[in-house]
Scaffold this motif. Structure first.
Motif, PDB file in Angstrom:
ATOM      1  N   ILE A   4      13.483   3.379  -7.745  1.00 57.95           N
ATOM      2  CA  ILE A   4      12.429   2.933  -8.660  1.00 57.95           C
ATOM      3  C   ILE A   4      11.237   3.880  -8.587  1.00 57.95           C
ATOM      4  N   LYS A   5      10.826   4.223  -7.377  1.00 61.35           N
ATOM      5  CA  LYS A   5       9.722   5.174  -7.214  1.00 61.35           C
ATOM      6  C   LYS A   5      10.046   6.502  -7.878  1.00 61.35           C
ATOM      7  N   PRO A  33       0.809  -1.235   0.000  1.00 63.45           N
ATOM      8  CA  PRO A  33       0.000   0.000   0.000  1.00 63.45           C
ATOM      9  C   PRO A  33       0.835   1.274   0.000  1.00 63.45           C
ATOM     10  N   ASP A  34       1.996   1.249   0.679  1.00 60.56           N
ATOM     11  CA  ASP A  34       2.807   2.470   0.734  1.00 60.56           C
ATOM     12  C   ASP A  34       3.536   2.762  -0.576  1.00 60.56           C
ATOM     13  N   GLU A  40       3.645  -1.588 -10.715  1.00 71.51           N
ATOM     14  CA  GLU A  40       4.380  -0.550  -9.989  1.00 71.51           C
ATOM     15  C   GLU A  40       4.234   0.805 -10.675  1.00 71.51           C
ATOM     16  N   SER A  41       4.303   0.834 -12.000  1.00 75.66           N
ATOM     17  CA  SER A  41       4.174   2.093 -12.722  1.00 75.66           C
ATOM     18  C   SER A  41       2.786   2.698 -12.527  1.00 75.66           C
ATOM     19  N   LEU A  42       1.747   1.886 -12.657  1.00 78.50           N
ATOM     20  CA  LEU A  42       0.384   2.396 -12.485  1.00 78.50           C
ATOM     21  C   LEU A  42       0.131   2.811 -11.039  1.00 78.50           C
ATOM     22  N   ALA A  43       0.771   2.138 -10.092  1.00 80.18           N
ATOM     23  CA  ALA A  43       0.636   2.521  -8.687  1.00 80.18           C
ATOM     24  C   ALA A  43       1.216   3.902  -8.425  1.00 80.18           C
ATOM     25  N   ARG A  44       2.122   4.333  -9.290  1.00 85.25           N
ATOM     26  CA  ARG A  44       2.695   5.690  -9.182  1.00 85.25           C
ATOM     27  C   ARG A  44       2.024   6.648 -10.168  1.00 85.25           C
ATOM     28  N   GLY A  45       0.944   6.192 -10.827  1.00 83.78           N
ATOM     29  CA  GLY A  45       0.162   7.085 -11.675  1.00 83.78           C
ATOM     30  C   GLY A  45       0.701   7.299 -13.067  1.00 83.78           C
ATOM     31  N   LYS A  46       1.466   6.320 -13.607  1.00 85.80           N
ATOM     32  CA  LYS A  46       2.024   6.474 -14.954  1.00 85.80           C
ATOM     33  C   LYS A  46       1.594   5.324 -15.857  1.00 85.80           C
ATOM     34  N   ALA A  47       1.227   5.661 -17.091  1.00 87.13           N
ATOM     35  CA  ALA A  47       0.761   4.678 -18.066  1.00 87.13           C
ATOM     36  C   ALA A  47       1.888   3.735 -18.474  1.00 87.13           C
TER      37      ALA A  47
END
Length: 400
Positions: free
Chosen positions: A294-295, A207-208, A319-326
């Protein structure tokens, strides 16, 4: 409460997609009060199975519940030669071969632990064979009611995964955790693996790792990111070629590649010498990236690209979508399913330079499309692809 024996080829601080699934499920099970014992190697990279190129982790018990065993590296070359005549030997040239003395010394701890479940993976490593042996040991010799759950992370178009000995073990498992519906259907229809119970769910994030949507940032100039080990099938060279073409239209673009060096990396280094210097100056490599790196790399990017010719799932997509990137991936069956399910990106024709370039340009020319895809994928990750949600679903499957 149940007892779980976890087997995987590497374990944190070393990590990859297949081992990450087992590690994270173990953490979830511990939080629920179940007991965990881990059997793994003392390697920090899969390359260490055949050549100890990296610093080895301490042999023996790590803390109270992790047993790290040393491996024999010198047996891999003979097995690789034998595999040309006997296909089953190819498995032993791919996965870790535990030092026999240390492995048999660990059996006392495993038997005394009295596991209710053995969770092991991925293919095509020898870990599956060790898991099968331990399952036989606990059920046939000690008459425990141990259940075997395997996490194949299967690549159907990679011949290394088609070893008869590995497939025979899959057929005898009690449960198979498939990362996609395609994988499950392939096992059932093509390989006639019908006995195990199937659990189907992709990989997740903590979650974090999920960014607050208000903090998502999009750079003014195009910044592409690639995150994967530098193996041949990840096709980083194809992305670099596409980037060279993109620079001609978007000269202020940049590319960052993050990952673990492999035995294949010298070929990538040689390939880079064929790329124009002005393009190379826009490319950055980060080796052995930390979670923070990575973040940060994803947060500073426009979107992520993984052009692999085969993936069992592709953790970096989540991981990418979890950071808001397509995301962009090749249209292999599993990657196509993942991206279509997450609804957070586009696919291109596998190993097709022109089509990859056009797909990247499509997102560059339409920032709103990129944002819309990222937003939809982000919401799906929050709802369905955290390790707690996955662990909860698996426990329901096991009736825990």
């Amino acid at each position: 409460m149940a007892k779980f024996l976890l087997l995987t080829h590497i374990y944190p601080p070393a990590v990859d997609g297949g081992s990450r699934a087992i590690n994270k499920i173990g953490e979830y099970l511990e939080k629920q009060g179940h007991q965990i014992l881990v059997l793994t190697t003392n390697c920090t990279s899969t390359d260490d199975f055949s050549s100890a190129r990296h610093s080895q982790l301490n042999y023996g018990k790590d803390g109270s519940n992790i047993i790290r065993l040393p491996v024999f590296t010198f047996l891999h070359r003979p097995f690789k030669l034998l595999s040309k005549l006997l296909p089953n030997f190819k498995t032993f040239s791919k996965g870790p071969i535990f030092s026999p003395i240390s492995f048999f010394s660990s059996l006392k701890s495993i038997v005394q632990f009295h596991p209710d479940y053995i969770i092991a993976g991925p293919l095509p490593t020898t870990i599956i064979l060790y898991a099968s042996f331990l399952h036989f040991l606990t059920t046939k010799l000690f008459h425990y009611s141990t259940k075997l759950l395997l996490v194949p992370c299967f690549h159907p178009n990679d011949p290394d995964f088609q070893s008869p000995i590995l497939l025979s073990v899959l057929k005898k498992a009690d449960y198979l955790w498939c990362l996609t519906d395609y994988e499950k259907k392939y096992f059932q229809k093509n390989l006639k693996i019908t006995q195990p119970q199937y659990f189907v769910h992709g990989l997740g994030v903590d979650p974090d790792f999920i960014i607050d949507e208000k903090r998502i940032h999009y750079p003014k100039e195009t910044h592409l990111v690639f995150i994967a080990n530098f193996s041949a099938h990840k096709r980083s060279e194809l992305l670099i070629q596409a980037f060279d073409l993109i620079l001609k239209k978007y000269p202020h673009s940049s590319l960052t590649l993050l990952g673990q060096k492999t035995l294949y990396f010298p070929k990538i280094s040689t390939f880079l010498k064929t790329i124009p210097p002005q393009t190379r100056s826009k490319i950055k490599f980060i080796f052995k990236p930390t979670p923070k790196q990575i973040k940060d790399a994803i947060d500073q990017s426009s979107f992520l690209i993984l052009p692999s010719v085969h993936e069992s799932f592709g953790l970096v997509f989540v991981e990418s979508l979890a950071r808001g990137k397509a995301i962009i991936g090749a249209n292999t069956p599993q990657t196509f399913e993942v991206i279509n399910t997450l609804k957070g990106g586009l696919t291109f024709k596998i190993d097709n330079l022109n089509n990859l370039t056009r797909t990247i340009i499509k997102l560059i020319k339409s920032p709103q499309l990129s944002k819309n895809l990222a937003h939809t994928g982000y919401q799906n990750i929050k709802s369905f692809y955290t390790w707690d949600r996955i662990g909860e679903s698996l426990c329901k499957k096991l009736s825990l």
